[in-house]
Design an enzyme around this catalytic site. Sequence first.
Site, short mmCIF file in Angstrom:
data_model
loop_
_atom_site.label_atom_id
_atom_site.label_comp_id
_atom_site.label_asym_id
_atom_site.label_seq_id
_atom_site.Cartn_x
_atom_site.Cartn_y
_atom_site.Cartn_z
N HIS A 134 -12.02 -4.80 8.23
CA HIS A 134 -12.35 -4.64 6.82
C HIS A 134 -13.56 -3.75 6.57
CE1 HIS A 134 -9.64 -8.05 6.57
NE2 HIS A 134 -9.63 -7.98 5.26
N GLU B 250 0.81 -1.22 0.00
CA GLU B 250 0.00 0.00 0.00
C GLU B 250 0.85 1.28 0.00
OE1 GLU B 250 -0.85 -2.76 1.53
OE2 GLU B 250 -2.80 -3.16 0.61
#
Lengths: 333, 371
Positions: free
Chosen positions: A138, A69
């Site tokens: 999540h 990321e």
Amino acid sequence: MSDTAEKPKEIMFAQACNMALAKAMADDPKVILMGEDIADEQGGGVFKVTLGLSERFGTDRVRSTPISEQAIVGAAVGSAMVGYKPVAEIMLMNFITVAMDQIVNHAAKLRFMSGGQTTVPLTIRTTTGAGTGLGGQHSDMLEAWLAHVPGLKVVAASNPADAYGLLYSSIMDPNPVIFIENTPGYFVKGPAPAPDHVVPLGKASVPREGTDITLIGYGSSISRCHGAADNLAKDGISCEIVDLRTIAPFDEETVLKSVAKTRAAVVVHEAVRNFGVGAEISSRIHEELFSELKAPVGRVGSGYAPVPFSPAIEKAWMFNQDDVEREVHKILG
Amino acid sequence: MSGLGAAFSRLTPYNNSGGPGRWRYEVCKESVPFRGPQCKGAKPLANSDMADKDVLVDIFTRADLIMQSDIKFRQMIGAGQLQIVYYPVRGQEVVSSAMMAAVNKEDYLVTIYRGLHDQLAKGIPSKDLWAEFAGKMAGTCKGKGGPMHITHPETGVMVTTGIVGSGIPIANGLALASQLDKDGKVTVCCFGDGATNIGAFHEGLNMAQIWKLPVIFLCQNNLYSEHTPMAFATSSDSIKQRGEGLGMRSVQVNGNDASAMYAAAKEAVEYARAGHGPTLIEAMTFRFHGHLLGDTSHYIPKEEMEQAKKDDPMPVLRQQLLDLQVSESDIAAIEAKNAAIIEEASQFALDAPYPPGDEYRIDVLDVEIAA
Ligand SMILES: Cc1ncc(C[n+]2csc(CCOP(=O)(O)OP(=O)(O)O)c2C)c(N)n1
């Protein structure tokens, strides 16, 4: 519009994002996409939002990346500084935590720290939202973190047409933009936009007019505001809805105009209520309209806990339409 | 102690006085005949391997400007004329001068808080740079970046960051743009040995390697990150090993040797321009001052510091020029010219006005923000 043939074609939210990406890529060869599994060979994205784009535009411009990321956002920052309009996909919003340095210290600040010599016109697309049973890591709504950082724009659409128009504007915007999609909302349908439909950043919409109270929300909260407004109408309460569309910088003018008219407001969001976007907006309303308000501005958000896994607790934790209605009744006495 | 013991087991005592402060990193052990901190496998270059005279003069000109600037900054800060955070670069001049002599003005540079040597070597005009260090409106960034955030696209200096290691992923983005545009530019990304313990280093190098980006990762290994010796915090024996582990072309070089450093830089630049991808250069060097001005370097063994100063790369480079028949007066002329540039730049920085306070409203977004 009784004739079915005349009804506007409906599309899903995910499809709208795909169409916006395709249009931006077709319009500007400097638009490139980066993210995990986004090219067609890797499936066109876990939610298929980028499906078909690498086939159409090539894998130079639609690049699947490693699970990195920081490297994804960093590559977007660097290429944006020298003429590209990168769209980085962070698969799920919680993974933004891993790239926070690149977003907060670099994407957001390089324009300023360089005295305007460099700009970072990147877009980070990400998705999140509770109700999917994915548990604590999540599903978080972290928009308040990002909205708190000067130099970032934060956007969340509530319907497919807006998603299309806002995502296109985000990509073309000369500033770094975080575009938040809603995971459970990906498959919700809405009227299809015209191909040239563009929604400017920084402008809220008023999808429902009313006179007694203003419900202010964005993204996934808007459908619940509509549901609440329908129910409240049965009790004779007329709700106006303001859909922020751009969370930061938010459209203060539209919000204040609506609340000046209704003289009451509730801010509604899925994110945890504490220290949330609602706190900022409610505070601004109080600063500007204190003496005209019927009651202090209300806030509805989710509980002060990580998103729970078990559907029973997840449901209790998450704000819902009843909470909105209850808050409105409380405010209007 | 077991953790420490394990870390130090790879070290050899610097002398026999014992104690953790008295160890030096093994990589330097074989450095016997050499200037400055040594590295395995690096040998002093024979005269025939010496970079050509013009190149060495060029490197010296840049390095001398850096050295004199560093001295002047420390003087002025010490005298209270400037109140700024400053990371001394004395000792590391040759690494960046040789690196930047091997690239073009259009090539990109990403560097870190300890970046004065990189920025000057890349060519930022002294006046603009000094004014920015002093926070003045005439500075490269209108005083809004400061010493740790220097940007000057005209000379390719795109990012200077205060966040250790974080320039690496951004350098990839610049290099990606060059790769897509086929503009032939390379990106140089400078950082220290400590930065290789940051996740961004590993993510960034991996991505650069799989995408074959035209980027050069220049690790200026001065053996210390802040107060921490490399061996204490770095699991591998060299930074080069880390690059190799990521499949990258990786070289270790005595960065204080202008010819060796220039050769390594040149090779990496050619490799990148030819489309072969990135190189990690581990350039062994040393810093002669604390991490931050004011830090007394108490964590560096005295003998190690003394040795490093004896091996000061600047007089060595100067002597090399004399050996190549550059006259003393020619060298003195370079030094005098640099001194004049610095005199002018530092005075300019002192005299220049500060930006107006409401300058903060500009450059946050593309429009001026409300007060
Ligand atoms: C992410 C991050 N962590 C910690 C720091 C504080 N810090 C600044 S410089 C430094 C040491 C870095 O050492 P190295 O990478 O070897 O570079 P050098 O200063 O030796 O050139 C540290 C820990 C920082 N700036 N950024």
